[in-house]
Structures are given as C-alpha cells and as structure tokens.
Design a protein around this motif. Structure first.
Motif, short mmCIF file in Angstrom:
data_model
loop_
_atom_site.label_atom_id
_atom_site.label_comp_id
_atom_site.label_asym_id
_atom_site.label_seq_id
_atom_site.Cartn_x
_atom_site.Cartn_y
_atom_site.Cartn_z
N LEU A 218 13.97 -8.46 6.77
CA LEU A 218 12.83 -9.03 6.07
C LEU A 218 12.10 -7.97 5.26
N LYS A 219 11.71 -8.34 4.08
CA LYS A 219 10.93 -7.47 3.21
C LYS A 219 9.51 -8.04 3.09
N PRO A 220 8.48 -7.19 3.28
CA PRO A 220 7.10 -7.69 3.21
C PRO A 220 6.79 -8.33 1.85
N LYS A 221 6.15 -9.48 1.87
CA LYS A 221 5.73 -10.13 0.64
C LYS A 221 4.38 -9.61 0.16
N SER A 222 3.59 -9.09 1.11
CA SER A 222 2.27 -8.58 0.78
C SER A 222 2.30 -7.06 0.62
N THR A 223 1.38 -6.54 -0.15
CA THR A 223 1.23 -5.10 -0.37
C THR A 223 -0.24 -4.73 -0.19
N LEU A 224 -0.54 -3.44 -0.22
CA LEU A 224 -1.93 -3.02 -0.17
C LEU A 224 -2.72 -3.62 -1.34
N GLN A 225 -2.05 -3.70 -2.48
CA GLN A 225 -2.71 -4.26 -3.65
C GLN A 225 -3.10 -5.73 -3.44
N SER A 226 -2.16 -6.51 -2.93
CA SER A 226 -2.47 -7.93 -2.71
C SER A 226 -3.41 -8.13 -1.53
N ALA A 227 -3.41 -7.18 -0.59
CA ALA A 227 -4.28 -7.30 0.58
C ALA A 227 -5.75 -7.19 0.21
N ILE A 228 -6.05 -6.35 -0.77
CA ILE A 228 -7.45 -6.16 -1.14
C ILE A 228 -7.77 -6.71 -2.52
N GLY A 229 -6.76 -7.26 -3.19
CA GLY A 229 -7.00 -7.89 -4.48
C GLY A 229 -7.18 -6.94 -5.64
N ILE A 230 -6.63 -5.74 -5.53
CA ILE A 230 -6.72 -4.75 -6.61
C ILE A 230 -5.31 -4.39 -7.05
N LYS A 231 -5.06 -4.41 -8.36
CA LYS A 231 -3.71 -4.23 -8.88
C LYS A 231 -3.40 -2.79 -9.31
N HIS A 232 -4.24 -1.86 -8.95
CA HIS A 232 -3.98 -0.47 -9.30
C HIS A 232 -2.68 0.01 -8.66
N PRO A 233 -1.82 0.72 -9.41
CA PRO A 233 -0.50 1.09 -8.86
C PRO A 233 -0.55 2.11 -7.72
N LYS A 234 -1.62 2.89 -7.63
CA LYS A 234 -1.68 3.92 -6.60
C LYS A 234 -2.91 3.70 -5.72
N ILE A 235 -2.67 3.10 -4.55
CA ILE A 235 -3.75 2.86 -3.59
C ILE A 235 -3.37 3.53 -2.28
N VAL A 236 -4.26 4.35 -1.75
CA VAL A 236 -4.01 5.06 -0.50
C VAL A 236 -5.12 4.68 0.49
N GLN A 237 -4.72 4.23 1.68
CA GLN A 237 -5.69 3.86 2.70
C GLN A 237 -6.07 5.09 3.51
N LYS A 238 -7.39 5.33 3.65
CA LYS A 238 -7.88 6.51 4.35
C LYS A 238 -8.44 6.18 5.73
N ALA A 239 -8.86 4.94 5.94
CA ALA A 239 -9.44 4.54 7.22
C ALA A 239 -9.25 3.04 7.43
N GLN A 240 -9.47 2.61 8.66
CA GLN A 240 -9.32 1.19 8.99
C GLN A 240 -10.52 0.36 8.57
N GLY A 241 -11.64 0.99 8.35
CA GLY A 241 -12.85 0.25 8.02
C GLY A 241 -13.73 0.02 9.23
N PHE A 242 -13.34 0.60 10.40
CA PHE A 242 -14.13 0.44 11.62
C PHE A 242 -14.31 1.81 12.28
N MET A 243 -15.47 2.03 12.86
CA MET A 243 -15.67 3.25 13.64
C MET A 243 -14.93 3.16 14.98
#
Length: 327
Positions: A218-243
């Motif tokens: 299986l290949k993921p249908k979703s990406t970081l871009q689609s997860a947050i609604g931003i189409k920028h080609p280079k997105i890097v996640q730095k944190a989960q968003g929770f302490m």
C-alpha cells in the motif's frame, strides 16, 4: 492504531466460541448421514455447547472494558440499519441464545422430529437449532470483520481479506479446541476435528499472508501537504503540536518501533499457524496426544492474540501524518 486488549480478548474469545460450535454442528451433520459415529447428546454436544458458551460470555464481558459508559451499551444496537457494530451487538446475543438452546435440547434429549428427508433421515429439533446457529455464527464473523473492513480511510483493513481472516482464524481456533474436547469426550472424532483444524489453520495462514503482502504494497494517499492543506513542496515537521500526550497520540498510534512490529508479525505467524499445525500432526501419531492437542490450542490462542494486536497496530490512521512524526 492503538490496540485495546479488551477488543483483542473480545474478538479472539468469541471467535473460539463460534468455531467450537461450528465444529460440534459439523460433527452432528456428518453423523446424521452416517459419515461419522453418532455421539451421546448429553456427554458431547451439551458439554461442548457449554464450553462454547463460556468463551462467548468471556468475550462479551471483555467488550465492556472498552466502553466509557457501559450502562449505555444497549444504545449501540439502535443503528442496525447502517452500522456493522450495531448488527454485531444484535447477532452476538442471538447466537449465544441459540447455542444455549442447542445445548439444553441435547442435555434433556429433547429431540422431536421436525421433518424427514426422502432417504428416511429424521431431522430433529437439535438439527434445526444447530442450522440456525450455523447461520448466526457466520453472520457474526461477517459483522465483526466488517466493522473494520468498511472503514475506507484505514486501507490496511478495507479489504475482503479482513472478513475472510476473521472467519478462518476463528474457525481454526474453534476446531483446534474441538480436537482437545474430543480427545477427552469422543476419541473417535479426534482425527476428524484435527484434520479440519489443520486444514483451516493452513488456509488461515495463506489468507493472512495474502493480507500482509497486500498491506506491505500500500502507498499512502495522504501527504504532509494534504494533511495541513499547504501545497508547498518542502514541508518539514518539527514537533507534534503538543507539550505532552493527547487523545490523538494515544488512541491512533501504537507507539512501538518498526522492529517490534516485525517481531510480532513473525511471532504470530509461527504461533497461530505453523506450530499448532505441527503439534496436531504429531498428536495424531498417538504420543502424548491429549497434552499436545491442549498445547496446540493454547499456543494458537496466544498466537491469535498477537495477530489481533498486529492487526490493530498495522492500521495507519491518516492523522498520524500530522501528530506522530517528530523532527
């Protein structure tokens, strides 16, 4: 997903109960046409039904441990038109009641003839009740499997193989337990049950291996871009968003490493399929038969618990794209 042990016990215990009942009724059906020796209803079918019912009750009790408000459990049956969970909630007690009636009818030898086949074969009430139970057992397997198979966004589950695996794995454990029971109560049925247990176990291995191969491709249908609604080609996640942890990080991710998942996969393949089949084959040689059959059932059940844990853990919820990766 995060595997809940209450659900693991629920699905494996009721699977054993269903499989054992199917084994009992299969033996009665064969005996009806003189393909197997007839058994005493009180000693074999009544006691076997009691054992099946105990496993079903154990699964039902386990189900209450993952409910936030157990006193409202009855409400889960109200959406039967659209919910497979509601259908399972309805079918499970109906099946349990049928198993109870099947055992009671054999216990008190209440067998009025309902119909006679052209060959002179009498169909008594226990056969009718057993046939109803047979239908409900498979309906329950389908309902339980479809609870997960109907979820399109969890692609590891959204497959007909999910339902097939629930049927075969429950059937395998039930027939293995029937082999143990027959060794103590009906020795002339041991080879019949052991043969079917081995066949269903090997079919379950093929089916489960097919689902593993499918899921690995299986290949993921979703990406970081689609997860947050931003189409920028280079997105890097730095944190989960929770302490700290949250419902999202606890309930939709298992928290184990890839190496741990790989180990569990090979463990359940060996314990649920390979080892029980070898033990059953060895037991048929007559050396320590009852002990080996009992070990085969225990090992297989432990393997099925590991398989069910892996089944839940392998499902990758799309929200994990956002919440699980830490830079």
């Amino acid at each position: 997903m995060h595997p809940a042990f209450s659900v693991i016990f629920l699905t494996t215990l009721i699977g054993v109960g269903q499989g054992l009942f199917l084994a009992l009724f299969t033996a009665q059906s064969y005996a009806l046409f003189d393909l197997l020796p007839k058994q005493d209803g009180h000693a074999f079918y009544a006691h076997g039904s009691l054992i099946a019912l105990l496993f079903l009750i154990g699964g039902l009790v386990a189900s209450f441990f993952h409910l936030g408000r157990p006193e409202r459990a009855w409400r889960s049956a109200t959406q039967w038109r659209t919910s497979w969970l509601s259908r399972e909630v309805i079918v499970l007690p109906a099946f349990m009641g049928t198993v109870f009636l099947y055992g009671i009818a054999h216990l008190f030898d209440f067998k009025p003839v309902v119909a006679t086949l052209p060959g002179g074969i009498a169909i008594d009430l226990t056969v009718v009740i057993g046939a109803v139970g047979w239908v409900l057992a498979f309906a329950l397997y389908v309902c339980t499997g479809m609870i997960y198979a109907c979820l399109r966004f969890l692609r590891e589950w959204h497959s007909s193989l999910t339902v097939i695996n629930y049927i075969l794995l429950g059937g395998a454990s039930g027939f293995t337990l029937a082999t143990v029971f027959a060794a103590a109560a009906a020795p002339d049925l041991v080879r019949f049950f052991a043969g079917w247990a081995a066949i269903i176990t090997l079919l379950g291995l093929v089916s489960r291996a097919a689902s593993l191969v499918r899921n690995a491709r299986l290949k993921p249908k979703s990406t970081l871009q689609s997860a947050i609604g931003i189409k920028h080609p280079k997105i890097v996640q730095k944190a989960q968003g929770f302490m700290g942890s949250s419902f999202n990080t606890r309930e939709f991710f298992h928290g184990k490493s890839v190496g741990f998942l790989r180990s569990i996969k090979w463990i359940f393949l060996l314990l649920a399929f390979v080892v029980p089949a070898l033990l059953l084959a060895t037991a048929l040689t007559g050396v320590g038969a009852l002990g080996l059959m009992l070990i085969a059932f225990v090992v297989q059940y432990l393997g099925l618990m590991a398989e069910r844990w892996f089944f839940f853990a392998q499902a990758n919820h799309p929200q994990n794209l956002y919440y699980q990766a830490i830079g």
